[in-house]
Structure formats: structure tokens, C-alpha cells
Design a protein around this motif. Structure first.
Motif: not given
Length: 138
Positions: A60-84
Motif C-alpha cells: 500500500r501507498v498512502r499520500i497527502r497533498f494540497n489542492i488549490e482552486g480560485p475558491h479555496g484550498r484543501a488537503l487530499v488524503f489517498a491510499e492505494v492497494s496493489n490488490k484489486g
């Protein structure tokens, strides 16, 4: 699974989500955090954690990064598995202003049931009970 390829997939999915694009506006840009060198403005480092899941043995790989658009900012949290076929374990966007969360994918319960199941046939039955096609068997 390279954290930067996971980042690119996650960013593509986040940009394609109508709820996220309406909340933060378009265009949405994604970025990591400052790498710590003397140059400013280079935010390419993606926070990540690679591990083997203790129950199902998947990588598994777990990541965290930022996004930004004209109306605000956010954090993105994701995890992916090699199964499936490199399926999202979860993919969530959290608004930094109010803490609200947009859930794009959350397969933790399905994967937990499948990992406790007794083989592919049982994994398919549990996947179908949870509303997915996690382990379709013929």
C-alpha cells in the motif's frame, strides 16, 4: 507503486469530481510541500508512506497533498492497494477552511471484509454484499 504516479492518478480523479470542482472552482492545481532546499516555490515533494498491510499482505501507498482552486484550498488524503488492480482504499478531500470532507472513494470496509474472507469465492460474496464487484467470480 510510485508515490508520484499515485499523486497523478489522485489529482486526475479529484479534478474530474464535480463536487470538488464546484466547491473549489476551476482550474484546480495540485502540489506537495516545499522540499526544504533553498529555492522557494518548488513544492514537488509528496508526503507518502509505503507499507505492507498486516491482514491481507498487500502493498500500500498512502499520500497527502494540497489542492488549490480560485475558491479555496484543501488537503487530499489517498491510499492505494496493489490488490484489486491498484484500487483506491480511500480518496478524500478536506477543505482547510471549515474541515468539511468530500469522499470520492472509501473501500476500507469492503477490503477489510475481503481480507477476512476465506478465499476468492467468499471475497466475491462479501464484495457483492457491500455493493461492489470486488471479487466477481464466474
Amino acid at each position: 507503486m510510485n508515490p508520484y504516479s499515485v499523486f497523478n492518478r489522485a489529482l486526475d480523479d479529484v479534478k474530474a469530481d464535480l463536487h470538488v470542482s464546484s466547491k473549489f472552482g476551476e482550474p484546480i492545481k495540485g502540489f506537495g510541500k516545499d522540499g526544504g532546499d533553498r529555492r522557494e516555490g518548488r513544492r514537488r515533494y509528496i508526503d507518502h508512506y509505503e507499507f505492507d498491510h498486516p491482514k491481507d499482505g498487500s502493498k500500500r501507498v498512502r499520500i497527502r497533498f494540497n489542492i488549490e482552486g480560485p475558491h479555496g484550498r484543501a488537503l487530499v488524503f489517498a491510499e492505494v492497494s496493489n490488490k484489486g488492480s491498484d484500487k483506491w482504499v480511500y480518496l478524500m478531500v478536506q477543505d482547510v477552511r471549515d474541515g468539511s470532507v468530500v469522499v470520492l472513494a472509501d473501500n476500507r470496509a469492503k477490503m477489510e471484509l475481503a481480507s477476512g474472507a476465506g478465499g476468492d469465492k467468499d471475497a466475491g460474496i462479501f464484495g457483492n454484499l457491500m455493493g461492489g464487484a470486488a471479487g466477481k467470480s464466474s
